[in-house]
Scaffold this motif. Sequence first.
Motif: not given
Length: 418
Positions: A133-153
């Motif tokens: 039950r693992l989902t391995r996806n790529l989610t963009s950084w919020n901004t180039p200096t903020d690694p929190s999840p951004g809008q693109y997956t």
Amino acid sequence: QTLVSAGGIFELGFFSPPGGRTYLGIRYAGIADRTVVWVANRNDPLVSTPGALRLAPDGRLLILDRQNSTVWSSPAPTRRITAGAVARLGDDGNFLLSSDGSGSPQSVAWQSFDYPTDTLLPGMKLGVDFKRRLTRNLTSWNTPTDPSPGQYTFKLVPGGLPEFFLFQGPKKIYASGPFNGAGLTGVPNLMSKDFIFKVVNSADETYYSYAITNPQLRSRFLMDGTAGVVQRYVWTNGQWSSFWYYPTDPCDTYGKCGAFGYCDTTQAPLCACLPGFQPRSTEQWNLRDGTGGCVRTTNLSCGAADGFWPVSRMKLPEATNATVHADMTLDQCRQACLADCSCRAYSAANVSGGINRGCVIWGVDLMDMRQYPAVVQDVFIRLAQSEVDALILSNRVLLHGDFAWSTIWTAVHVDELG
Ligand SMILES: *[C@@H]1O[C@H](CO)[C@@H](O)[C@H](O)[C@H]1NC(C)=O
Ligand SMILES: *[C@@H]1O[C@H](CO)[C@@H](O)[C@H](O)[C@H]1NC(C)=O
Ligand SMILES: *[C@@H]1O[C@H](CO)[C@@H](O)[C@H](O)[C@H]1NC(C)=O
Ligand SMILES: *[C@@H]1O[C@H](CO)[C@@H](O)[C@H](O)[C@H]1NC(C)=O
Ligand SMILES: *[C@@H]1O[C@H](CO)[C@@H](O)[C@H](O)[C@H]1NC(C)=O
């Protein structure tokens, strides 16, 4: 203080982008560039430093802040942890907790490769592990200096044939094309000299993964939140150079030409309807908006008065909602499609090695097709037999003497006999 992999290729340590938040991450060590490829606590930054990484007696990795409060913890380990447990950063960029210190696959209690951030490194998997039950996806950084999840997956959408989608929030903006056993039908240049890719589609897991044949080469696959594209980079001449990126051209836009439409960069307008179909709205179509798609010129009879027309140079229609029968022959597939009034098209499910195996049946509108210069595989579109007859006639006239003519006609002829 950092942990450096044995060969000096990656390092693990705390980093603080502008803004006063601190993260534990993995970045390149052996090259001039310090790009971060993984972040442990992207949702749980440290605000009071120094931070500490600790392996707790219960086998969890913890990130502690200045007050020794836990700000992040890895999930409970899946193996029994012994006193010999070791967490080690590998030269592949994987930070791996081995329950007995051996590092063997059986001893993996936790690994960073199971929790990608925005970067896929060689050997990582992008997809779903149904068993674990693992989902391995790529989610963009919020901004180039903020690694929190951004809008693109960028992620796998399971079901039917496997396919990878780029989402902006809830909206699909690009799709790789379904995997047909040989390749992702919307990524014609996936294979190249230095890269080997695989898509595994089994009952336990479905994923994409790639490897590099030249061990000296550095490569990363990034969900780039600034450009909104997936990019493959290689390190050459002291910098990252973009090997390819998607979406690349207007025809890569998801559903550009709507249902039963297809896109072709070599034609103007870009959108056209599949044979036997016409624009749903001529007005909209004339304004170069193809998203409304196409409708049948002649309705289906849902019986013996229906036939099929093959198209062969297409990115396969989205097949996440299609039905796959792994054991059917193409002829059985055709019969199954004819017998099911909702079936709009059929094709082989696996064309690995140029051999048709299995069956995929589209009981949904055909979406996200585009035409390529090279043959991908035949998709048989269900049409009223009168439309098929008309197409045979017009193709005899149009393509007389052309190689394409004989392939198209042979396919149709077999259908007529079958
Ligand atoms: C945090 O834990 C370390 C190691 O156990 C200890 O030396 C230190 O005094 C603790 N710091 C605080 C603020 O409690
Ligand atoms: C990506 O995967 C993580 C778990 O690894 C999950 O929490 C997150 O919801 C996923 N994101 C999307 C958009 O599917
Ligand atoms: C496609 O068929 C080949 C040959 O039988 C097989 O090795 C491969 O696993 C199949 N691929 C999928 C995705 O089913
Ligand atoms: C074709 O089907 C549509 C939808 O079912 C219907 O509205 C239309 O009248 C039909 N056209 C003909 C020529 O029968
Ligand atoms: C596939 O099914 C899902 C869920 O029912 C639906 O949201 C989606 O629009 C369908 N996609 C296509 C291409 O029909």
